[in-house]
Design a protein around this motif. Structure first.
Motif, PDB file in Angstrom:
ATOM      1  N   MET A   1      33.575  45.122  51.411  1.00 57.69           N
ATOM      2  CA  MET A   1      32.633  45.059  50.325  1.00 57.69           C
ATOM      3  C   MET A   1      31.290  45.078  50.846  1.00 57.69           C
ATOM      4  O   MET A   1      30.137  45.298  50.292  1.00 57.69           O
ATOM      5  CB  MET A   1      33.102  44.020  49.376  1.00 57.69           C
ATOM      6  N   GLN A   2      31.126  43.757  51.599  1.00 58.98           N
ATOM      7  CA  GLN A   2      29.911  43.227  52.093  1.00 58.98           C
ATOM      8  C   GLN A   2      29.301  44.604  52.842  1.00 58.98           C
ATOM      9  O   GLN A   2      28.041  44.629  52.960  1.00 58.98           O
ATOM     10  CB  GLN A   2      29.983  42.114  53.283  1.00 58.98           C
ATOM     11  N   ASN A   3      29.866  45.349  53.418  1.00 56.93           N
ATOM     12  CA  ASN A   3      29.480  46.700  54.122  1.00 56.93           C
ATOM     13  C   ASN A   3      28.855  47.663  53.264  1.00 56.93           C
ATOM     14  O   ASN A   3      28.160  48.515  53.705  1.00 56.93           O
ATOM     15  CB  ASN A   3      30.449  47.197  55.263  1.00 56.93           C
ATOM     16  N   SER A   4      29.395  47.888  52.124  1.00 54.69           N
ATOM     17  CA  SER A   4      29.089  48.839  51.376  1.00 54.69           C
ATOM     18  C   SER A   4      27.554  48.856  51.105  1.00 54.69           C
ATOM     19  O   SER A   4      26.921  48.069  50.616  1.00 54.69           O
ATOM     20  CB  SER A   4      29.728  48.795  49.820  1.00 54.69           C
ATOM     21  N   THR A   5      27.054  50.218  51.326  1.00 60.27           N
ATOM     22  CA  THR A   5      25.441  50.175  51.256  1.00 60.27           C
ATOM     23  C   THR A   5      25.052  50.413  49.730  1.00 60.27           C
ATOM     24  O   THR A   5      24.058  49.941  49.246  1.00 60.27           O
ATOM     25  CB  THR A   5      24.810  51.506  52.070  1.00 60.27           C
ATOM     26  N   SER A   6      25.822  50.993  48.962  1.00 65.51           N
ATOM     27  CA  SER A   6      25.426  51.220  47.427  1.00 65.51           C
ATOM     28  C   SER A   6      26.350  50.398  46.668  1.00 65.51           C
ATOM     29  O   SER A   6      27.632  50.154  47.083  1.00 65.51           O
ATOM     30  CB  SER A   6      25.867  52.610  47.194  1.00 65.51           C
ATOM     31  N   ALA A   7      25.783  49.646  45.724  1.00 66.37           N
ATOM     32  CA  ALA A   7      26.453  48.795  44.950  1.00 66.37           C
ATOM     33  C   ALA A   7      27.211  49.554  44.025  1.00 66.37           C
ATOM     34  O   ALA A   7      27.416  50.578  43.658  1.00 66.37           O
ATOM     35  CB  ALA A   7      25.487  47.910  43.984  1.00 66.37           C
ATOM     36  N   PHE A   8      28.286  48.566  43.297  1.00 67.12           N
ATOM     37  CA  PHE A   8      29.349  49.199  42.649  1.00 67.12           C
ATOM     38  C   PHE A   8      30.260  50.522  42.928  1.00 67.12           C
ATOM     39  O   PHE A   8      30.579  51.291  42.407  1.00 67.12           O
ATOM     40  CB  PHE A   8      28.608  49.585  41.258  1.00 67.12           C
TER      41      PHE A   8
ATOM     42  N   SER B   1      42.233  37.582  37.852  1.00 64.77           N
ATOM     43  CA  SER B   1      41.298  36.911  38.707  1.00 64.77           C
ATOM     44  C   SER B   1      42.145  36.628  40.134  1.00 64.77           C
ATOM     45  O   SER B   1      41.395  36.308  41.046  1.00 64.77           O
ATOM     46  CB  SER B   1      40.643  35.617  38.226  1.00 64.77           C
ATOM     47  N   GLY B   2      43.395  36.444  39.943  1.00 61.05           N
ATOM     48  CA  GLY B   2      43.901  35.914  41.114  1.00 61.05           C
ATOM     49  C   GLY B   2      44.076  34.589  41.443  1.00 61.05           C
ATOM     50  O   GLY B   2      44.788  34.077  42.321  1.00 61.05           O
ATOM     51  N   PHE B   3      43.245  33.989  40.628  1.00 62.14           N
ATOM     52  CA  PHE B   3      43.383  32.099  40.765  1.00 62.14           C
ATOM     53  C   PHE B   3      44.541  31.669  39.968  1.00 62.14           C
ATOM     54  O   PHE B   3      44.864  32.336  39.155  1.00 62.14           O
ATOM     55  CB  PHE B   3      41.926  31.887  40.390  1.00 62.14           C
ATOM     56  N   SER B   4      44.877  30.670  40.344  1.00 62.14           N
ATOM     57  CA  SER B   4      45.675  29.868  39.614  1.00 62.14           C
ATOM     58  C   SER B   4      45.075  29.009  38.486  1.00 62.14           C
ATOM     59  O   SER B   4      43.745  28.777  38.661  1.00 62.14           O
ATOM     60  CB  SER B   4      46.696  28.906  40.550  1.00 62.14           C
ATOM     61  N   GLU B   5      45.758  28.453  37.363  1.00 56.69           N
ATOM     62  CA  GLU B   5      45.274  27.931  36.252  1.00 56.69           C
ATOM     63  C   GLU B   5      44.503  26.751  36.883  1.00 56.69           C
ATOM     64  O   GLU B   5      43.434  26.340  36.595  1.00 56.69           O
ATOM     65  CB  GLU B   5      45.966  27.597  35.081  1.00 56.69           C
ATOM     66  N   ARG B   6      45.234  25.988  38.117  1.00 53.08           N
ATOM     67  CA  ARG B   6      44.809  24.930  38.445  1.00 53.08           C
ATOM     68  C   ARG B   6      43.515  24.983  39.218  1.00 53.08           C
ATOM     69  O   ARG B   6      42.526  24.088  38.938  1.00 53.08           O
ATOM     70  CB  ARG B   6      45.695  24.224  39.501  1.00 53.08           C
TER      71      ARG B   6
ATOM     72  N   GLY C   1      38.670  39.372  46.335  1.00 57.82           N
ATOM     73  CA  GLY C   1      37.549  40.337  46.640  1.00 57.82           C
ATOM     74  C   GLY C   1      37.363  41.557  45.978  1.00 57.82           C
ATOM     75  O   GLY C   1      36.398  42.020  46.051  1.00 57.82           O
ATOM     76  N   THR C   2      38.261  42.042  45.107  1.00 60.48           N
ATOM     77  CA  THR C   2      38.465  43.103  44.419  1.00 60.48           C
ATOM     78  C   THR C   2      37.449  42.876  43.227  1.00 60.48           C
ATOM     79  O   THR C   2      37.539  41.821  42.794  1.00 60.48           O
ATOM     80  CB  THR C   2      39.827  43.579  44.064  1.00 60.48           C
ATOM     81  N   GLY C   3      36.593  43.998  43.109  1.00 58.09           N
ATOM     82  CA  GLY C   3      35.945  43.917  41.580  1.00 58.09           C
ATOM     83  C   GLY C   3      36.689  44.439  40.618  1.00 58.09           C
ATOM     84  O   GLY C   3      37.671  45.071  40.608  1.00 58.09           O
ATOM     85  N   TYR C   4      36.251  43.970  39.245  1.00 58.80           N
ATOM     86  CA  TYR C   4      36.902  44.424  38.102  1.00 58.80           C
ATOM     87  C   TYR C   4      35.872  44.426  36.984  1.00 58.80           C
ATOM     88  O   TYR C   4      35.308  43.460  36.834  1.00 58.80           O
ATOM     89  CB  TYR C   4      38.298  43.813  37.637  1.00 58.80           C
ATOM     90  N   TRP C   5      35.484  45.460  36.471  1.00 58.20           N
ATOM     91  CA  TRP C   5      34.532  45.496  35.320  1.00 58.20           C
ATOM     92  C   TRP C   5      35.008  45.050  34.112  1.00 58.20           C
ATOM     93  O   TRP C   5      36.334  45.584  33.533  1.00 58.20           O
ATOM     94  CB  TRP C   5      34.166  46.952  35.033  1.00 58.20           C
ATOM     95  N   VAL C   6      34.461  44.396  33.275  1.00 61.66           N
ATOM     96  CA  VAL C   6      34.580  44.009  31.887  1.00 61.66           C
ATOM     97  C   VAL C   6      33.500  44.123  31.065  1.00 61.66           C
ATOM     98  O   VAL C   6      32.398  43.979  31.275  1.00 61.66           O
ATOM     99  CB  VAL C   6      35.192  42.611  31.840  1.00 61.66           C
ATOM    100  N   PHE C   7      33.929  44.495  29.754  1.00 59.66           N
ATOM    101  CA  PHE C   7      33.024  44.483  28.560  1.00 59.66           C
ATOM    102  C   PHE C   7      33.015  43.033  27.895  1.00 59.66           C
ATOM    103  O   PHE C   7      34.278  42.714  27.367  1.00 59.66           O
ATOM    104  CB  PHE C   7      33.226  45.632  27.675  1.00 59.66           C
ATOM    105  N   ALA C   8      32.073  42.019  28.388  1.00 63.05           N
ATOM    106  CA  ALA C   8      32.323  40.562  27.740  1.00 63.05           C
ATOM    107  C   ALA C   8      31.535  40.317  26.697  1.00 63.05           C
ATOM    108  O   ALA C   8      30.477  41.075  26.531  1.00 63.05           O
ATOM    109  CB  ALA C   8      31.878  39.850  28.957  1.00 63.05           C
ATOM    110  N   HIS C   9      32.225  39.374  25.645  1.00 64.37           N
ATOM    111  CA  HIS C   9      31.573  38.859  24.604  1.00 64.37           C
ATOM    112  C   HIS C   9      31.515  37.648  24.759  1.00 64.37           C
ATOM    113  O   HIS C   9      32.661  36.776  24.980  1.00 64.37           O
ATOM    114  CB  HIS C   9      32.500  39.473  23.442  1.00 64.37           C
ATOM    115  N   VAL C  10      30.326  37.047  24.706  1.00 66.46           N
ATOM    116  CA  VAL C  10      30.198  35.382  24.846  1.00 66.46           C
ATOM    117  C   VAL C  10      29.539  34.789  23.610  1.00 66.46           C
ATOM    118  O   VAL C  10      28.669  35.574  23.179  1.00 66.46           O
ATOM    119  CB  VAL C  10      29.486  35.256  26.046  1.00 66.46           C
ATOM    120  N   THR C  11      30.273  34.001  22.963  1.00 69.26           N
ATOM    121  CA  THR C  11      29.563  33.248  21.985  1.00 69.26           C
ATOM    122  C   THR C  11      29.841  31.695  21.791  1.00 69.26           C
ATOM    123  O   THR C  11      30.722  31.339  22.786  1.00 69.26           O
ATOM    124  CB  THR C  11      30.593  33.765  20.690  1.00 69.26           C
ATOM    125  N   PRO C  12      29.093  30.962  21.171  1.00 73.64           N
ATOM    126  CA  PRO C  12      29.229  29.638  21.278  1.00 73.64           C
ATOM    127  C   PRO C  12      30.389  28.932  20.423  1.00 73.64           C
ATOM    128  O   PRO C  12      30.848  30.064  19.492  1.00 73.64           O
ATOM    129  CB  PRO C  12      27.821  29.004  20.419  1.00 73.64           C
TER     130      PRO C  12
END
Ligand code: FMN
Lengths: 185, 337
Positions: A1-8, A42-47, A91-102
């Motif tokens: 990933m770090q070595n990739s010259t072009s983003a995305f 995400s691959g992370f645990s809830e904790r 380290g894997t990327g994943y695209w999302v269409f995010a909706h953020v609200t108060p």
């Protein structure tokens, strides 16, 4: 990933179209809730996630100005939609269409934020990658994070102005699937 | 027997283990169940922020909690989406539908219904935008017509005044003609009086002639002594003849004059008829113009009314687009009874 010259252009994964990745944060963006899809993708645990700042899944290729716009908008009490590239634990990327609200409690006091993430629409993603690439290039010209975010933000506003639109209309216009006419059947 | 005893002894050891485990786990399970119940109650009360966390993902209990959270997430998402989409519609912004992706079953079906309503609103709004533009244009046209009408009204009023003046002038001319006719009549009378005087003079001349004849006969009788008298008588006779000739001439001139005057009278009568015709025409024009003034005034008033109405229509329609009097969904809550 770090070595990739072009983003995305790195390794990417996805989730099912009928799934929504959900998270809630306090007013500072500290995660207070994640759903099962979030944990899985995400691959992370809830904790690991609860109590962590939300940039735990930040991808380095994301322009800073997008998050600047995100925070400015939700702090005004408004909703925002954004295409976001996240990074899972491996380290894997994943695209999302995010909706953020108060989020509000029953006394209508703002207590935090909520985010829904959907599988992004492919017809939008092409333009999004192009735009983010130019925003990123603009931000790279500045060494200080804040200045970079501001420069990218200015460029984004300039783009919107040249298309005579506002951000919300722009985001919904990116895909034919997010138009009102396409959402009635 | 002994086997049986052994078995039962083992069974009792196992059951003691389970009993002890149950004793230690029960309070934790109880408190977790209570926690989940409390969170479900909060959500039932409309607090869609409550979620169950930290229950793990592997155990059945953890999986149950995840399933409950999934139900809460779906409600939460739908409520946020529907409110935001409708809030945008109420500000005449129709670019933001409820996103169907990820919404399931009845949630998605309701979202379709709401989006369809949104699309209808958009269509109505498009029509309103069109009508607004049209109404503004109409208001302007009507305004121009009103101004033109006012001008028309002013000019017709002016024309009306001028035709009244013309009618008055014609009436004066008719009166003048009557005067001229009268004067001519007087003149004719005067001429016939002169004629009679000339006749008297002519008679006198004839009698004088006769007298002169008699006098010359008498002078002839008187002979030599009457000679001088005969001369006088012949002079008188020639005077009388000359007088007669003069009166004849006067008579002839008078006849000529009378004929001319008759012609003049006839001509004047004709002119009078013409002027009377002009007078009649101008009078009826004046009446028509007065009617026109009335009509244009009426048109002018009506147009002003139409102009005011269309102004109001324009105002009403543009008010409906005012983004300021929008319902703020975030501040509206129905107070529970
Ligand atoms: C509810 C909510 C959800 C968010 N989701 C994401 C996300 O999915 N990915 C991300 O990179 N940042 C997300 N953010 C923004 C982060 O808080 C942070 O601003 C961003 O990752 C940039 O981090 P940085 O300032 O350290 O560069 C979210 C913020 C909130 C309030």
């Amino acid at each position: 990933m770090q070595n990739s010259t072009s983003a995305f252009s790195g390794r990417e994964k996805s989730f099912a179209e009928n799934e929504i990745i959900v998270s809630k944060t306090d007013l500072n963006g500290i995660i207070t809730y994640v759903n099962d899809v979030f944990i899985r993708v995400s691959g992370f645990s809830e904790r690991q996630l609860l109590g962590a700042p939300h940039n735990i899944i930040r991808h380095p290729d994301m322009p800073r100005c997008v998050f600047k716009l995100l925070w400015e908008t939700i702090q005004r009490g408004q909703e925002i939609f954004a295409y976001v590239l996240n990074r899972s634990k491996d380290g894997t990327g994943y695209w999302v269409f995010a909706h953020v609200t108060p989020s509000y409690d029953l006394q209508r006091r703002q207590i935090g934020y909520h985010s829904n993430r959907r599988v992004p629409y492919p017809d939008a993603l092409k333009s999004v990658k192009e735009i983010y690439t130019s925003l990123l290039a603009e931000e790279k010209k500045h060494s200080k994070n804040r200045e970079a975010a501001e420069a990218g933000h200015a460029l984004l506003l300039e783009m919107l102005a040249s298309h005579q639109t506002d951000y919300s209309k722009f985001v919904f216009g990116l895909s034919r699937h997010t138009r009102l006419e396409a959402s009635t059947t | 027997m002994s086997v049986k005893y052994q078995t039962s002894g083992r069974t009792s050891k196992v059951s003691i283990f389970w009993r002890q485990l149950w004793r230690t786990l029960r309070p934790r399970l109880r408190s977790r169940t209570a926690e989940v119940t409390a969170i479900c109650r909060r959500v039932a009360e409309g607090d869609l922020e409550a979620r169950i966390t930290g229950m793990g993902t592997r155990t059945n209990f953890g999986k149950m909690c995840q399933a409950i959270n999934q139900a809460f997430d779906m409600s939460d998402s739908f409520v946020r989406e529907a409110a935001a989409a409708m809030e945008n519609c109420s500000r005449d912004r129709f670019h933001r539908p409820i996103l169907l992706r990820g919404l399931k079953g009845a949630y998605q079906q309701s979202a379709v219904v709401i989006n369809t309503a949104g699309l209808k609103m958009k269509e109505h709004n498009d029509n309103i935008v069109f009508v607004r533009a049209q109404a503004a244009e109409n208001a302007q046209s009507v305004c121009r017509v009103a101004a033109a009408c006012e001008e028309l009204s002013a000019t017709t009023t002016e024309i009306s005044g001028q035709t009244s003046d013309a009618a008055n002038t014609a009436r004066n001319a008719v009166a003048g003609m009557t005067e001229i006719t009268d004067t001519l009549q007087e003149l004719t009378t005067a001429v016939s009086k002169i004629d009679r005087v000339v006749e008297v003079i002519n008679n006198v001349a004839m009698q004088t002639n006769l007298l002169a004849l008699n006098a010359s006969i008498e002078a002839a009788h008187a002979g030599e002594q009457g000679k001088g008298f005969a001369v006088v008588a012949s002079e008188v006779k020639s005077l009388a003849t000359e007088t007669h000739k003069a009166t004849d001439e006067i008579s002839a001139e008078m006849k000529h004059m009378q004929a001319t005057m008759a012609q003049v009278t006839e001509l004047i009568a004709k002119i009078r008829t013409t002027i009377e015709g002009v007078h009649d025409t101008t009078s009826s024009i004046a009446i028509s113009i007065r009617e026109q003034v009335q009509a244009t005034t009426e048109i002018s008033n009506t147009i002003t009314e139409v102009s005011n109405n269309s102004e109001e229509v324009s105002q009403r329609i543009s008010q409906s687009n005012d983004e300021t009097d929008v319902v703020d969904f975030s501040k509206q809550t129905e107070t529970a009874a």
